[in-house]
Design a protein around this motif. Structure first.
Motif, PDB file in Angstrom:
ATOM      1  N   HIS A  40      -7.140  -6.571  -1.283  1.00  0.00           N
ATOM      2  CA  HIS A  40      -7.362  -6.852   0.142  1.00  0.00           C
ATOM      3  C   HIS A  40      -8.851  -6.849   0.429  1.00  0.00           C
ATOM      4  CE1 HIS A  40      -7.708  -2.502  -0.130  1.00  0.00           C
ATOM      5  NE2 HIS A  40      -8.404  -2.541   1.002  1.00  0.00           N
ATOM      6  N   TYR A  99      -3.684   8.916  -2.725  1.00  0.00           N
ATOM      7  CA  TYR A  99      -2.860   8.016  -3.542  1.00  0.00           C
ATOM      8  C   TYR A  99      -2.286   8.888  -4.642  1.00  0.00           C
ATOM      9  CZ  TYR A  99      -5.446   4.230  -1.269  1.00  0.00           C
ATOM     10  OH  TYR A  99      -5.988   3.369  -0.337  1.00  0.00           O
ATOM     11  N   ARG A 143       0.844  -1.193   0.000  1.00  0.00           N
ATOM     12  CA  ARG A 143       0.000   0.000   0.000  1.00  0.00           C
ATOM     13  C   ARG A 143       0.875   1.237   0.000  1.00  0.00           C
ATOM     14  NH1 ARG A 143      -4.654   2.133   4.319  1.00  0.00           N
ATOM     15  NH2 ARG A 143      -5.724   3.339   2.727  1.00  0.00           N
ATOM     16  N   ASN A 201      -7.735   9.631   2.394  1.00  0.00           N
ATOM     17  CA  ASN A 201      -6.541   9.001   1.832  1.00  0.00           C
ATOM     18  C   ASN A 201      -6.088   9.736   0.582  1.00  0.00           C
ATOM     19  OD1 ASN A 201      -7.884   5.936   2.869  1.00  0.00           O
ATOM     20  ND2 ASN A 201      -5.862   6.640   3.492  1.00  0.00           N
ATOM     21  N   THR A 256     -13.048   7.665   2.959  1.00  0.00           N
ATOM     22  CA  THR A 256     -13.628   6.316   3.109  1.00  0.00           C
ATOM     23  C   THR A 256     -14.547   6.316   4.320  1.00  0.00           C
ATOM     24  OG1 THR A 256     -11.678   5.606   4.344  1.00  0.00           O
ATOM     25  CG2 THR A 256     -11.728   5.065   2.010  1.00  0.00           C
ATOM     26  N   ASP A 300     -11.398  -5.331   3.477  1.00  0.00           N
ATOM     27  CA  ASP A 300     -11.317  -4.410   4.621  1.00  0.00           C
ATOM     28  C   ASP A 300     -11.561  -5.145   5.934  1.00  0.00           C
ATOM     29  OD1 ASP A 300     -10.801  -2.344   2.933  1.00  0.00           O
ATOM     30  OD2 ASP A 300     -12.834  -1.530   2.943  1.00  0.00           O
ATOM     31  N   TRP A 328     -11.879   6.537 -12.059  1.00  0.00           N
ATOM     32  CA  TRP A 328     -12.240   7.908 -11.717  1.00  0.00           C
ATOM     33  C   TRP A 328     -11.198   8.920 -12.183  1.00  0.00           C
ATOM     34  CZ3 TRP A 328     -13.280   5.761  -6.179  1.00  0.00           C
ATOM     35  CH2 TRP A 328     -14.514   5.092  -6.172  1.00  0.00           C
ATOM     36  N   LEU A 367     -10.284   1.678  -9.107  1.00  0.00           N
ATOM     37  CA  LEU A 367     -10.701   0.814  -7.996  1.00  0.00           C
ATOM     38  C   LEU A 367     -11.350  -0.433  -8.597  1.00  0.00           C
ATOM     39  CD1 LEU A 367     -11.407   0.257  -4.949  1.00  0.00           C
ATOM     40  CD2 LEU A 367     -13.534   1.511  -5.358  1.00  0.00           C
ATOM     41  N   VAL A 418     -16.398   4.463  -0.676  1.00  0.00           N
ATOM     42  CA  VAL A 418     -15.246   5.285  -1.054  1.00  0.00           C
ATOM     43  C   VAL A 418     -15.765   6.454  -1.878  1.00  0.00           C
ATOM     44  CG1 VAL A 418     -13.011   5.335  -2.214  1.00  0.00           C
ATOM     45  CG2 VAL A 418     -13.830   3.194  -1.238  1.00  0.00           C
ATOM     46  N   HIS A 427     -10.896  -5.959  -2.961  1.00  0.00           N
ATOM     47  CA  HIS A 427     -10.781  -4.780  -3.833  1.00  0.00           C
ATOM     48  C   HIS A 427      -9.340  -4.278  -3.829  1.00  0.00           C
ATOM     49  CE1 HIS A 427     -11.853  -3.475   0.218  1.00  0.00           C
ATOM     50  NE2 HIS A 427     -11.178  -2.369   0.003  1.00  0.00           N
ATOM     51  N   ARG A 481      -5.001  11.224  -6.204  1.00  0.00           N
ATOM     52  CA  ARG A 481      -6.341  10.619  -6.068  1.00  0.00           C
ATOM     53  C   ARG A 481      -6.699  10.733  -4.586  1.00  0.00           C
ATOM     54  NH1 ARG A 481      -8.411   5.686  -4.552  1.00  0.00           N
ATOM     55  NH2 ARG A 481      -9.884   4.618  -5.922  1.00  0.00           N
ATOM     56  N   VAL A 530      -6.665  -0.820  -5.357  1.00  0.00           N
ATOM     57  CA  VAL A 530      -6.498   0.439  -6.083  1.00  0.00           C
ATOM     58  C   VAL A 530      -5.283   0.252  -6.977  1.00  0.00           C
ATOM     59  CG1 VAL A 530      -6.122   2.934  -5.880  1.00  0.00           C
ATOM     60  CG2 VAL A 530      -7.422   1.724  -4.103  1.00  0.00           C
ATOM     61  N   PHE A 566      -2.971   0.369  -3.717  1.00  0.00           N
ATOM     62  CA  PHE A 566      -3.332  -0.487  -2.583  1.00  0.00           C
ATOM     63  C   PHE A 566      -3.671  -1.844  -3.196  1.00  0.00           C
ATOM     64  CE2 PHE A 566      -5.923  -0.373   1.678  1.00  0.00           C
ATOM     65  CZ  PHE A 566      -5.219  -1.486   2.116  1.00  0.00           C
ATOM     66  N   THR A 594      -9.386  10.445  -1.550  1.00  0.00           N
ATOM     67  CA  THR A 594     -10.665   9.793  -1.240  1.00  0.00           C
ATOM     68  C   THR A 594     -11.031   9.970   0.233  1.00  0.00           C
ATOM     69  OG1 THR A 594      -9.505   7.707  -0.837  1.00  0.00           O
ATOM     70  CG2 THR A 594     -10.489   7.983  -3.012  1.00  0.00           C
TER      71      THR A 594
HETATM   72  O1  LIG Z   1      -9.499   4.553  -2.173  1.00  0.00           O
HETATM   73  C1  LIG Z   1     -10.085   3.561  -2.541  1.00  0.00           C
HETATM   74  O2  LIG Z   1     -10.639   3.461  -3.633  1.00  0.00           O
HETATM   75  C2  LIG Z   1     -10.196   2.348  -1.648  1.00  0.00           C
HETATM   76  C3  LIG Z   1      -9.252   2.376  -0.522  1.00  0.00           C
HETATM   77  C4  LIG Z   1      -9.341   1.144   0.300  1.00  0.00           C
HETATM   78  O3  LIG Z   1      -9.520   0.070  -0.175  1.00  0.00           O
HETATM   79  C5  LIG Z   1      -9.261   1.279   1.754  1.00  0.00           C
HETATM   80  O4  LIG Z   1      -9.041   2.389   2.246  1.00  0.00           O
HETATM   81  O5  LIG Z   1      -9.427   0.258   2.441  1.00  0.00           O
END
Ligand SMILES: O=C(O)CCC(=O)C(=O)O
Ligand SMILES: [Fe+2]
Length: 469
Positions: A194, A184, A132, A182, A271, A196, A233, A220, A208, A257, A267, A259, A191, A269
């Protein structure tokens, strides 16, 4: 967004195979394969009719009545983020997204003030950039003007993702709890795949929200039982898209999922953890945030109960429900009294708060049988209209094969279910009936007899000396 499974070979299929494949996909969908949903919300430009979630072309609502026009597109104003600066204690910084050209420095400051983002592995928080590569702000370190409830995201999640969950019927609601901001960044923010870590048994998914900030890549990918959906996105280099949109995706907790690598830009986000709650329509008797003592009728009822002259010896009060509830329908009964609404819910809450026994019960309308009523002593004749038959609980419609040809009226009524004949002081008139029982009515010929019932709140008022107020 695109689907990453099974579309390549479609062109080679016959119409029958296509239809059969479509049928199979619809069947899967019914069985809970709608594991993710997403969407986008345009940002109103500064200086326009900004911020209103409704279209500006909607006609003004009539006084006292909300307008149902203009529901087509939710909009949001630009999003402002405020955060604790790391350069000086107590300093708050701010940036508004989408970023105006002159605000690039504020955006860079946000990116620089974020901390390395860890991930959970075997119960430990680990930082490993090969798995990550991202940074984060905790909710204690930032606030944002974005609210997913305002733009309808949470309603959409509740309507599409909840029904397939155990106990996730339409009476359940969704609570979205902001978890992290977050970033990125390109090149190489990512990422890897994984699932969650669920926070508590009520968590059913994650949301997200991608804020409007120029970037490329960082798709994603959400996977579930061999299927996959890609949310792209990124806007740089993609014709026709600009960053002036909020984009979002929600998915169940058991979805893997990832990233993919961000090629350039940031990017950013928000969450959210998604929890199942008692939702709108199932809150009567279980809404800790509601204070029944603040309801308009509470004081009025309390002052009456304090008067010795008010039902001195005690008795039953009856209030027919003012809304219809399908109270003789097996499925609806499961949700009562939780699904009481409006004034019915308010009264139920008030009587409970006054420590009174209050129950939602069916009142049988057996008036058609009174002419031949043989089970009341004459002395009680005049009291009949008050002495209704009250079911011990709500019953689903009884389709009885009892016939008035050979059964007594008592036997006929017993087929309905346990009930008592109480003297009740009725405060309202019956309004919405449901079919309580069908039976064989025998006149010149046998026909179907129907008995109806009404749902009512029955409140036991103790004698004045026994009131526990
Ligand atoms: O930013 C995202 O699209 C997902 C991030 C993610 O999987 C997480 O924060 O657990
Ligand atoms: Fe995740």
């Amino acid at each position: 967004m695109s689907s990453s499974n099974g579309v390549r070979s479609l062109a080679d299929m016959s119409c029958d195979s296509l239809l059969s494949q479509l049928g199979k996909r619809i069947e899967e969908q019914k069985n809970g394969a709608t594991y993710t949903i997403g969407g986008s919300i345009p940002i109103t430009k500064p200086g326009s009719d900004g911020g209103s979630p409704q279209s500006s072309s909607a006609a003004p609502p009539e006084a006292g009545k909300p307008s149902t026009q203009g529901l087509a597109q939710a909009l949001t104003a630009p999003i402002t983020i405020r955060w604790d600066s790391t350069t000086a204690e107590g300093l708050i910084s701010k940036v508004t997204l989408p970023c105006e050209p002159g605000d690039a420095a504020s955006l860079e400051k946000l990116v620089n003030d974020c901390q390395p983002a860890t991930f959970g592995h075997n119960g430990k928080d680990i930082y490993d950039e090969t798995y990550r590569k991202a940074t984060k702000l905790d909710t204690t370190a930032f606030s944002s003007t974005f609210n997913p409830y305002e733009v309808g995201i949470i309603d959409a999640i509740a309507q599409v993702l909840l029904p397939s969950l155990p106990g996730g019927d339409i009476f359940r609601g969704v609570r979205a709890e902001l978890y992290k901001l977050n970033v990125y960044s390109g090149p190489s923010g990512k990422f890897k795949a994984h699932v969650d870590t669920p926070r508590g048994s009520a968590q059913f998914g994650s949301l997200v929200v991608c804020l409007p900030c120029d970037h490329d890549g960082g798709e994603l990918v959400v996977r579930h039982q061999g299927n996959g959906i890609i949310y792209n996105w990124g806007n740089i280099g993609t014709e026709g898209t600009d960053a002036a949109e909020i984009q979002w995706a929600a998915f169940y907790s058991d979805c893997e999922h990832e990233v993919l690598e961000v090629k350039s830009g940031h990017r950013i986000t928000l969450t959210y953890n998604l929890y199942i709650t008692s939702g709108s329509g199932d809150l009567a008797g279980r809404c800790p945030s509601l204070d029944p003592t603040a309801l308009p009728l509470y004081e009025a009822i309390l002052s009456m109960l304090e008067l010795p002259a008010f039902m001195t010896k005690g008795g039953f009060l009856g209030i027919y429900c003012s809304h219809a509830y399908a109270h003789t329908h097996e499925e609806s009964i499961k949700h009562l009294p939780g699904s009481l609404k409006g004034s019915d819910m308010a009264l139920y809450e008030i009587f409970k708060a006054l420590n009174l026994e209050v129950d939602l019960k069916p009142i049988l309308n057996d008036g058609a049988l009174y002419d031949s009523d043989e089970d009341l002593p004459d002395s009680e004749e005049e009291d009949k209209s008050k002495r209704k038959r009250i079911g011990d609980k709500l019953y689903a419609t009884e389709y009885s094969d009892v016939s008035t040809e050979w059964a007594t009226k008592r036997e006929l009524l017993e087929a309905w279910g346990n009930h008592a004949r109480e003297t009740v002081v009725w405060l309202t008139r019956p309004k919405h009936s449901g079919v309580a029982m069908t039976y064989l009515a025998y006149g010149n010929q046998a026909e179907l007899g129907i008995m109806y019932s009404y749902a009512a709140l029955i409140v036991k008022i103790p004698a004045f000396t026994k009131r526990n107020l």
